[in-house]
Structure formats: structure tokens, C-alpha cells
Design a protein around this motif. Structure first.
Motif, PDB file in Angstrom:
ATOM      1  N   UNK A   1     -81.131 -30.417  35.092  1.00  0.00           N
ATOM      2  CA  UNK A   1     -81.594 -29.387  36.169  1.00  0.00           C
ATOM      3  C   UNK A   1     -82.813 -29.557  36.652  1.00  0.00           C
ATOM      4  N   UNK A   2     -82.895 -28.862  37.803  1.00  0.00           N
ATOM      5  CA  UNK A   2     -84.251 -28.535  38.449  1.00  0.00           C
ATOM      6  C   UNK A   2     -85.136 -27.658  37.658  1.00  0.00           C
ATOM      7  N   UNK A   3     -86.353 -27.642  37.698  1.00  0.00           N
ATOM      8  CA  UNK A   3     -87.201 -26.788  36.887  1.00  0.00           C
ATOM      9  C   UNK A   3     -87.656 -25.709  37.792  1.00  0.00           C
ATOM     10  N   UNK A   4     -87.153 -24.442  37.040  1.00  0.00           N
ATOM     11  CA  UNK A   4     -87.839 -23.294  37.814  1.00  0.00           C
ATOM     12  C   UNK A   4     -89.318 -23.260  38.013  1.00  0.00           C
ATOM     13  N   UNK A   5     -89.778 -23.058  39.221  1.00  0.00           N
ATOM     14  CA  UNK A   5     -91.223 -23.064  39.244  1.00  0.00           C
ATOM     15  C   UNK A   5     -91.571 -21.803  38.664  1.00  0.00           C
ATOM     16  N   UNK A   6     -92.887 -21.999  38.057  1.00  0.00           N
ATOM     17  CA  UNK A   6     -93.448 -20.766  37.597  1.00  0.00           C
ATOM     18  C   UNK A   6     -94.830 -20.849  37.974  1.00  0.00           C
ATOM     19  N   UNK A   7     -95.404 -19.581  38.213  1.00  0.00           N
ATOM     20  CA  UNK A   7     -96.716 -19.207  39.002  1.00  0.00           C
ATOM     21  C   UNK A   7     -97.652 -18.786  37.737  1.00  0.00           C
ATOM     22  N   UNK A   8     -98.798 -19.144  37.541  1.00  0.00           N
ATOM     23  CA  UNK A   8     -99.427 -18.386  36.646  1.00  0.00           C
ATOM     24  C   UNK A   8    -100.922 -18.131  37.025  1.00  0.00           C
TER      25      UNK A   8
END
Length: 134
Positions: A10-17
Motif C-alpha cells: 500500500x501507499x504510505x499515509x502521509x503524516x505531518x509532524x
């Protein structure tokens, strides 16, 4: 009789930090009513639809896994196992291991789709063909 194997990377779900605290949710994903991750959301939805379609069509007759591309400890040994189990040619084995880009679909050790933004019905057709040949 062994089950056919399908792996959806699967595509990585983007995460903002920020600093050490991750932020998820609509308040971060939308700025000025514009979805910041619409492209990734479309890819994630496409792979989810493929999973649902395969699960509905084959049910428990296949081994169907959805794998995070960062999970190398599971993904690469599983690919190698399938390559040997389904007696994939050397060229196809190298292609499966080295050309794999998320999102990807691997059926019986053969790379079917790699890095495509939308998974087309051609992917389903190729999977059906491989499963019928086995």
C-alpha cells in the motif's frame, strides 16, 4: 492444493509532524479548503477497492495481504518465499524485488503493478489469468 498469494504493497499515509508530536486529521490535511494529500488519498482508495474486489471474488481461496512498504522485515522474506514457492523465473524475480514501488501488486511472486497512481482493471485481469494458470 496451496492457495494463490497476492500481496498489495500500500501507499504510505502521509503524516505531518511538528517537533516530536505527530498531527493527523482534517485540520492539518486541509489548508484553505484544499486537501493537501488528495493524490495519496486517491491511491489509498484505489488499493482499498482492489482489496475489496479480490476478497469478494476469491474470499478464503487466496492468501491476500496488505503490507506497509516500510515493513521490510516481513515484505522481502515474503517476496522471496513466494518467488521460490511459485517457481518464478530469475528475470521476473529480479523485477519483483528491485522494481517494486508502492503502491504495488504481487501475485504468486510476480510483480503485476508498481508505482501506478490508479490500479486499473488490467491488474485484476492479470491476477485472474495467473490464478487460472496455477
Amino acid at each position: 492444493m496451496s492457495k494463490d498469494s497476492i500481496i498489495i504493497v500500500r501507499e504510505q499515509d502521509e503524516l505531518i509532524a511538528a517537533c516530536c508530536v505527530p498531527f493527523e486529521g482534517e485540520f492539518v490535511r486541509e489548508v484553505g479548503k484544499e486537501n493537501l494529500f488528495s493524490n495519496q488519498n486517491d491511491i489509498i482508495q484505489s488499493t482499498g477497492e482492489l482489496y475489496q474486489r479480490l476478497k469478494g471474488q476469491y474470499g478464503d481461496l487466496i492468501n491476500l495481504d496488505v503490507v506497509d512498504p516500510r515493513n521490510h522485515a516481513y515484505l522481502f522474506p515474503r517476496l522471496v518465499k513466494d518467488i521460490f514457492k511459485y517457481r518464478v523465473s530469475l528475470w521476473q524475480a529480479l523485477k519483483t524485488i528491485f522494481a517494486l514501488r508502492s503502491p504495488a501488486v504481487v501475485c504468486n511472486g510476480r510483480l503485476i503493478s508498481s508505482g501506478q497512481k490508479q490500479l486499473s482493471s488490467k491488474v485484476i485481469d492479470e491476477i485472474n489469468e495467473i490464478i487460472q494458470q496455477s
